[in-house]
Scaffold this active site. Structure first.
Site, PDB file in Angstrom:
ATOM      1  CB  ALA A  40      -0.953  -0.119   1.183  1.00 18.48           C
ATOM      2  CB  CYS A  41      -0.030   4.845  -0.619  1.00 19.54           C
ATOM      3  SG  CYS A  41      -0.296   5.206  -2.235  1.00 19.54           S
ATOM      4  N   PRO A  42       2.485   4.501   1.284  1.00 14.34           N
ATOM      5  CG  PRO A  42       3.932   5.861   2.342  1.00 14.34           C
ATOM      6  CD  PRO A  42       2.945   4.799   2.661  1.00 14.34           C
TER       7      PRO A  42
ATOM      8  CG  HIS B 147      -2.113   0.673  -3.355  1.00 13.67           C
ATOM      9  ND1 HIS B 147      -1.854   1.824  -2.796  1.00 13.67           N
ATOM     10  CD2 HIS B 147      -3.396   0.231  -2.583  1.00 13.67           C
ATOM     11  CE1 HIS B 147      -2.877   2.329  -1.862  1.00 13.67           C
ATOM     12  NE2 HIS B 147      -3.429   1.330  -1.765  1.00 13.67           N
TER      13      HIS B 147
END
Lengths: 75, 228
Positions: A13-15, A40
């Site tokens: 997932a980010c970041p 993502h």
């Protein structure tokens, strides 16, 4: 001789994809291509945006539904 | 350098052996019919339910397509220096301020009770501490409440974990809220800007703060890009 390196960011997932891309690009030479594999959708926005701001050439390809490959050529 | 430390693996590029994508149009069409069907059914169940259903779905679509992200709006300025999402969120706040003021003023002008006043929450240290903790949590989880919901809906399963604990946390919070309210929150002041500055003054005050933050975000984004 330019080389191509693949960076697997599937399921991240980010970041995380962005930070991994940043670190991986640091280790590459000019003209090398980094292929970032992501699934993502948000990384799809911020990784290319960051890379383009840095001046790299970026190409995005949707390889499957919800899976992308970013081709980043280091400049 | 080993693959472990660089995070670079030898997973072959998928683009070379591109497989044919499934056509999603039939599913999209069936889903659209289902959405309309449920909306029609809801009009018989209760007032406004169909409206909530449609606005909820519209909100989800906009969130997903625009990659609108409250987490990124606060995180990216530090991480990449990009403030494009920050500015988008600020514009949304400005539009919302105008809209809410219009609705509230409309009720007040007719002498009716103003809706949504229970959301004018007391401002205390609890607000700041809670916001700080939420900020840490949302950056680690990769999304705030709406962002997590949207990404789980997209099929990003890692954030189902975040959703699960989001539910656990919300239940615990709701369960214990009475204690926190009695001991920390209730004594703090409630400030409704139109009470202090008048309707127009309150709105202008809000917009002025947003404009200043927008200007800072704009400058920050420009400076960070030039540094690179």
């Amino acid at each position: 001789m330019a080389k191509e390196v693949t960076l697997d960011c599937m399921g991240e997932a980010c970041p995380v994809p962005l930070i991994k891309t940043e670190k991986a690009l640091e280790k590459l030479e000019k003209g090398d291509v980094l292929v970032v594999q992501i699934d993502h959708s948000c990384a799809m926005k911020n990784v290319p945006e960051w890379a383009r701001k840095q001046g790299h050439n970026v190409e995005i390809e949707e390889v499957d539904d919800g899976e992308w490959e970013l081709f980043i050529e280091k400049v | 350098m080993s693959a472990e430390t660089t995070g670079i693996t030898s997973r072959p590029s998928q683009a070379r052996r591109k497989k044919k994508k499934k056509n999603q149009l039939p599913v999209a069409f069936a889903l659209l019919l289902a959405v309309v069907g449920v909306a029609i059914w809801l009009t018989f169940v209760g007032d406004n339910l169909a409206l909530f259903w449609i606005t909820g779905i519209a909100f989800g679509i906009i969130l997903q397509r625009s990659r609108f992200c409250f987490t990124a709006c606060l995180r990216d300025p530090y991480l990449t220096g990009s403030t494009s999402v920050t500015k988008a969120v600020l514009i949304a706040f400005a539009v919302t301020s105008i809209g809410f003021t219009a609705i509230k003023y409309g009720f007040a002008a007719q002498g009716l009770p103003i809706p949504g006043q229970s959301y004018v929450a007391p401002i205390s240290a609890a607000t700041a501490i809670g916001a700080f903790m939420f900020g840490i949590g949302m950056v680690i989880a990769g999304g705030c409440a709406s962002g997590t919901l949207m990404r789980v809906g997209e099929g990003f399963w890692m954030q189902a974990l975040a959703l699960f604990f989001f539910v656990v946390g919300s239940l615990l919070g709701a369960h214990n809220y009475g204690w926190w309210e009695r001991n920390f929150i209730v004594s703090a002041p409630r400030i409704f800007l139109p009470d202090v500055f008048g309707w127009l003054g309150g709105l202008l005050c809000n917009l002025a703060i947003i404009a200043v933050v927008y200007w800072i975000a704009h400058k920050w984004g420009k400076r960070k890009t030039q540094e690179l």
